[in-house]
Structures are given as C-alpha cells and as structure tokens.
Write a protein that holds these residues in place. Structure first.
Motif, short mmCIF file in Angstrom:
data_model
loop_
_atom_site.label_atom_id
_atom_site.label_comp_id
_atom_site.label_asym_id
_atom_site.label_seq_id
_atom_site.Cartn_x
_atom_site.Cartn_y
_atom_site.Cartn_z
N GLY A 18 8.62 21.13 20.20
CA GLY A 18 8.60 22.35 19.40
C GLY A 18 8.44 23.58 20.26
O GLY A 18 8.21 23.49 21.47
N ARG B 153 13.00 29.42 16.53
CA ARG B 153 12.44 28.05 16.41
C ARG B 153 13.51 27.09 15.89
O ARG B 153 13.65 25.96 16.37
CB ARG B 153 11.22 28.08 15.48
CG ARG B 153 10.55 26.73 15.30
CD ARG B 153 9.18 26.86 14.62
NE ARG B 153 8.23 27.59 15.43
CZ ARG B 153 7.78 28.83 15.14
NH1 ARG B 153 8.20 29.46 14.06
NH2 ARG B 153 6.92 29.43 15.94
N LEU C 284 14.78 23.74 17.83
CA LEU C 284 14.72 22.40 17.24
C LEU C 284 16.11 21.81 17.07
O LEU C 284 16.35 20.63 17.34
CB LEU C 284 13.97 22.44 15.90
CG LEU C 284 12.47 22.81 16.02
CD1 LEU C 284 11.88 23.10 14.65
CD2 LEU C 284 11.67 21.71 16.71
N PRO D 10 7.98 16.84 15.01
CA PRO D 10 7.74 18.08 15.75
C PRO D 10 6.26 18.49 15.68
O PRO D 10 5.58 18.25 14.67
CB PRO D 10 8.61 19.11 15.03
CG PRO D 10 9.60 18.33 14.26
CD PRO D 10 9.02 16.99 14.00
N CYS E 222 3.45 21.06 12.74
CA CYS E 222 4.34 21.31 11.60
C CYS E 222 3.74 22.39 10.70
O CYS E 222 4.43 23.06 9.95
CB CYS E 222 4.59 20.01 10.84
SG CYS E 222 3.13 18.99 10.62
N TYR F 92 3.65 27.07 16.08
CA TYR F 92 4.72 26.06 16.13
C TYR F 92 5.28 25.72 14.75
O TYR F 92 6.30 25.07 14.63
CB TYR F 92 4.18 24.74 16.72
CG TYR F 92 3.95 24.73 18.21
CD1 TYR F 92 4.94 24.30 19.09
CD2 TYR F 92 2.73 25.14 18.75
CE1 TYR F 92 4.72 24.26 20.46
CE2 TYR F 92 2.51 25.11 20.12
CZ TYR F 92 3.51 24.67 20.98
OH TYR F 92 3.29 24.64 22.33
#
Ligand code: BG6
Length: 482
Positions: A383, A401, A405, A427, A430, A445
């Motif tokens: 992440g 992000r 990902l 990931p 979360c 994250y």
C-alpha cells in the motif's frame, strides 16, 4: 468472472495490527506492550522509546483509531467492499497481560471471539497474526524477552489459549509479523521486545543494540514458531499456519560483480534467512559465514534442529512496499526512507516518506519466492502511505493510492500468469491507522479515512475515500476491473 486470472477463491481483503488501530491500551485487563512505550513521531523526527511512561507525552497506541470499540462499524465497511478475508492481530497483552500468567484473561479472549464472529457473520475469513509488534513489556522487564529461551513457553501458552478457543472458527494464522525485521536493529524492540536500557528514553532507531542478542532471539522465535505450527495442527488439523516476512526486492546497483555479490549477500540475509528456516526447516549454510564474520554465535539445544524440521509453515506470506539497490561502495548515499538500508534506484519514484515505488518488483519477488519454496503465497501487506486531503464536502480523492494499488495488482496477475500460486491480497491499513515506523496518523493507507490528527484533535469518524468504491469494484470483478 469466469475468465479471471486470479483463482476463484482468491482472498481479497485488508490488514491491520492491534497496536496500531485498537487503542484501549489499558482496557479490560490489557497489559502494556512494547508498542505502548513508543511515543508519537513523524518522518524526520523519530519516535522515542520510553521505558518509564511520561505523563504528558503522546503515545499513539493508547487511542489508535479506536478499533477496539468500533470494530463492528469497521468490519461492516470491510464487508461493504466485499472483503473475503480480514487480517488482524491479537494483542498478546489482552490475553496474557504481563506475559507470564498461567491463566488467560477471559475479557481479552471474549473480545477477539466477538471480532471473529463479526467477520464470519459477513462471510469474511479471519487471518490472525499472533505477534505483530506487540510483545508484553512485562516479559521485556522480566527476561529481556526473546533473548531468553523461556519466552518459547510463554508464547506457546498464549498460542494454546487462542488456538483452543477459536477452533472451528478460524483457519489461517501467522506466527510473527515481519520476523526478519530482527536481522536489523529496527526489529529488536518492536519485533522481539528486546530493550537494553530500562531506565532512559532512547530514540527509536538508536537504542543500544547487540546483534548477537537479536540472532539468539530469532533462534528462539524459530523454535517457538515451529512448535506453534505443530501445536496448531494437533489442535485442529484444518489450521493453516503461515510465516510473515518483510520482503524488499533487492537489485545490484550496477552490473559490477562487486555490487552483484553484495546484493546476493544482502538478499540472502535479509530476504531469505528467516524464511529458509521457517519454510525449509533448517538454517541455510550461507549463514555460517555471516555469523563468523559478524562474531555471532547462536546457541542451540539438542532437539532444536528436529523441531525446526518438523514445524515448517503451510504457506508463505509477506509485506511488500518497495525495492532497494545494493552497492559495494561504502561511500554511496543511502536512500532516506530506506529503513533497512540500500541506495535509491534512479529509475523509480518515491513516496512522501522516501519509499521507492516498484510494482514490477512485486512480480519479480513473487517469482523469486515461489521458485524457492513452491508454497502458496499471500501478499499480506502492500500500500501507499500518503498525506490525504479531506475536502470540505467530506470527500477524499486518493487517485494516487488507486494508481499504486492498480499497478501492484496488475503485477500480481502477471506473476500468476508466470506460474505463481497466489492465495490472496490484503493491502495494509485498509482503514487509516498509526504508522509503525514514524508513530503518526498523517501517513495514511486506508480505503477508509479516520478523522483523527497528530495534534490530538478529531472525532474518529469514518469516511469512505475514492479508493473505497474502486476496491469494491476490483473485488467484485476478481481483479479484472482495475
Ligand atoms: C509493516 C508493518 O512494516 O509496514 C506494519 O508490518 C506497518 O505494522 C507497515 O505499519 C507500514 O509501515 P509504516 O511505517 O508506514 O506504518
């Protein structure tokens, strides 16, 4: 979905750790863990270790993001995204507050039973880390933690309590989070609970460090992990136990053979030593030279080799955030964010915390690991830690992000096409939580934003980021719609 690259039962989900999200650090009988004595900090201003708690200091693990009280709300949001698995850790100190009690704390056991039941209610498989930077500080004070062999018994007592209690409800367990962080001083306190100055505060990465202690501690952890695997299988033959490594793809900085050899050595010691023991069941021969040249002597007892052989893990898991380059040049400038050493790769960009982003390195790593062990693999952390902007209308547009990902998932799929047996992907963070390396909230994250800030303000409300709906689509299409 019929034609998805990833297997049909692919475990999509997310990961957290108790000490970084639960808070409630002294509630319902919980004892103090090593993360509870770490202060807040930020990139460039390291957190401190304070063996004696200071009254007016900010300790992020005291509040985390209040997951201890809000876990139902959080798991409901995970279910809305379509999670198939939730990786979380049990705080050892909720079950055995000081670490050396003979009976477990019922309130702690009950709490995690409720968390597990909440997951199962939505068809989410729990994936539980037994020790995630959470050693009871009582054991540090008692015996300097994993330096002592007696830790094996304390750990197994804790394992027995949870393996027995959650039998039939849980299938997947991990023994020690990022066990190989202890190859470096960084892992001494967080991973192993080792602290050599019990009087004075020290800067996180500057505590007095003796490599011999860490490697002896690792040996005790290997034995404990192997015995835990055996115990788990005896208690419930359906239990699957994995290891957990911090895997940092390593490249030679140049094709100079000196760099290539340096890279090989570093790669073996950092990325493979611990998993060679946990997956192959024996110390690799290359460590003999490393131990000799670094004056390290690991004391083994009779029978240890047999224990290691018999207690190999069922699957291999790892965290993947970045890659680094290795050079034989002692004057080369080290990358700022490379907490585990190495120099920067001129072909890659870095995150705001200096972690070099390398999606293709994930494909490379998956292939390397699978070639070596032929075990099912799972990426249990990955992440982008980033500063997120909460707009006035309550939205958070975290396209960076999503990009991060997406690129990593694309590379996972490439690795599967290459032949890797990949079980799942969880990931990291979360839901926003406290950073382990810097001790701050601002390194976020999550797919879920938590309104909590480093100045102590914020109401802990949960808000969906743009990535929330994106990940939901990814899961629904089994990784085909990215
Ligand atoms: C891993 C840890 O090292 O990386 C997590 O298992 C940690 O606990 C994660 O939070 C990300 O690191 P950081 O320092 O950004 O929180």
């Amino acid at each position: 979905m019929a034609d998805s690259v990833l297997r049909k039962d692919f475990l999509w989900g997310g990961a957290t750790a108790a000490n970084q999200c639960e808070g409630a650090w002294d509630v319902d009988g919980k004892g103090i863990s090593v993360s509870d004595i770490c202060t807040g900090g930020r990139f460039g201003a390291s957190k401190r270790i304070t063996p004696v708690l200071e009254p007016d200091t900010f300790y992020p693990s005291r509040e985390g993001v209040r997951h201890y009280e809000k876990f139902r709300e959080d798991i409901k949001l995970f279910a809305e995204m379509g999670f198939k698995v939730y990786r979380f850790s049990i705080a050892w100190t909720r079950i055995f507050p000081n670490g050396d009690e003979t009976e477990p704390n019922e309130k702690g056991l009950k709490h995690y039973e409720e968390v597990i039941d909440e997951c199962l209610k939505y068809g989410i498989e729990p994936l539980i880390t037994l020790s995630h930077y959470e050693v009871p500080f009582g054991l540090t004070k008692k015996c300097n933690s994993w330096v002592s062999r007696e830790m094996i018994d304390y750990f197994l007592r804790y394992c027995r309590a949870v393996f027995t209690r959650y039998k039939g409800k849980v299938k997947y367990w991990l023994t020690f989070n990022e066990i190989n962080s202890s190859v470096e001083p960084m892992g001494a306190l967080l991973n192993q609970g080792i602290l050599n100055d019990l009087e004075n505060p020290t800067v996180f990465m500057e505590q007095p460090d003796y490599p011999n202690q860490r490697f002896q501690g690792l040996h005790h952890m290997f034995v404990a992990s192997a015995l835990a695997v055996k115990m788990a299988h005896e208690i419930d033959p359906n239990y699957q136990i994995g290891n957990m490594m911090i895997y940092m793809a390593c490249y030679p900085f140049t094709c100079n053979p000196d760099d290539v050899l340096k890279n090989q050595e570093r790669n073996r010691v950092m990325n493979y030593f611990c998993s060679d023991v946990q997956c192959r069941g024996a110390y690799p021969s290359y460590m003999n030279r490393y131990f000799k040249e670094n004056n390290i002597t690991v004391k083994m007892e009779e029978g240890d080799e047999k224990i290691l052989k018999e207690g190999t893990v069922d699957f291999y898991t790892f965290s993947y955030y970045m890659s680094v380059c290795q050079t034989a040049d002692p004057n080369a400038k080290r990358g700022e964010g490379n907490i585990l050493g190495g120099v920067n790769n001129p072909y890659l960009k870095a995150s705001d915390w200096g972690w070099q982003i390398d999606p293709k390195g994930l494909r490379y790593s998956l292939n390397e690991i699978y070639d070596r062990y032929q075990l099912p693999l799972m990426v249990v952390e990955n992440g982008l830690g980033a500063y997120d902007e909460l707009k006035e209308d309550g939205t958070i547009e975290d396209d960076y992000r999503i990009d991060y990902l997406r690129q990593h998932i694309e590379q996972m799929k490439e690795a599967v096409k290459d032949g890797v047996d990949l079980m799942g992907y969880t990931p990291w963070g979360c839901i926003d939580l406290v950073s382990a390396s810097t001790g701050e909230y601002e390194k976020r994250y999550g797919f879920i934003y938590v309104r909590r800030y480093d100045d102590g303000t914020g109401d802990f409300a949960r808000l969906k980021k743009k990535s929330f709906d994106w990940y939901k689509k990814v899961i629904a299409s089994n990784g085909e719609e990215l």
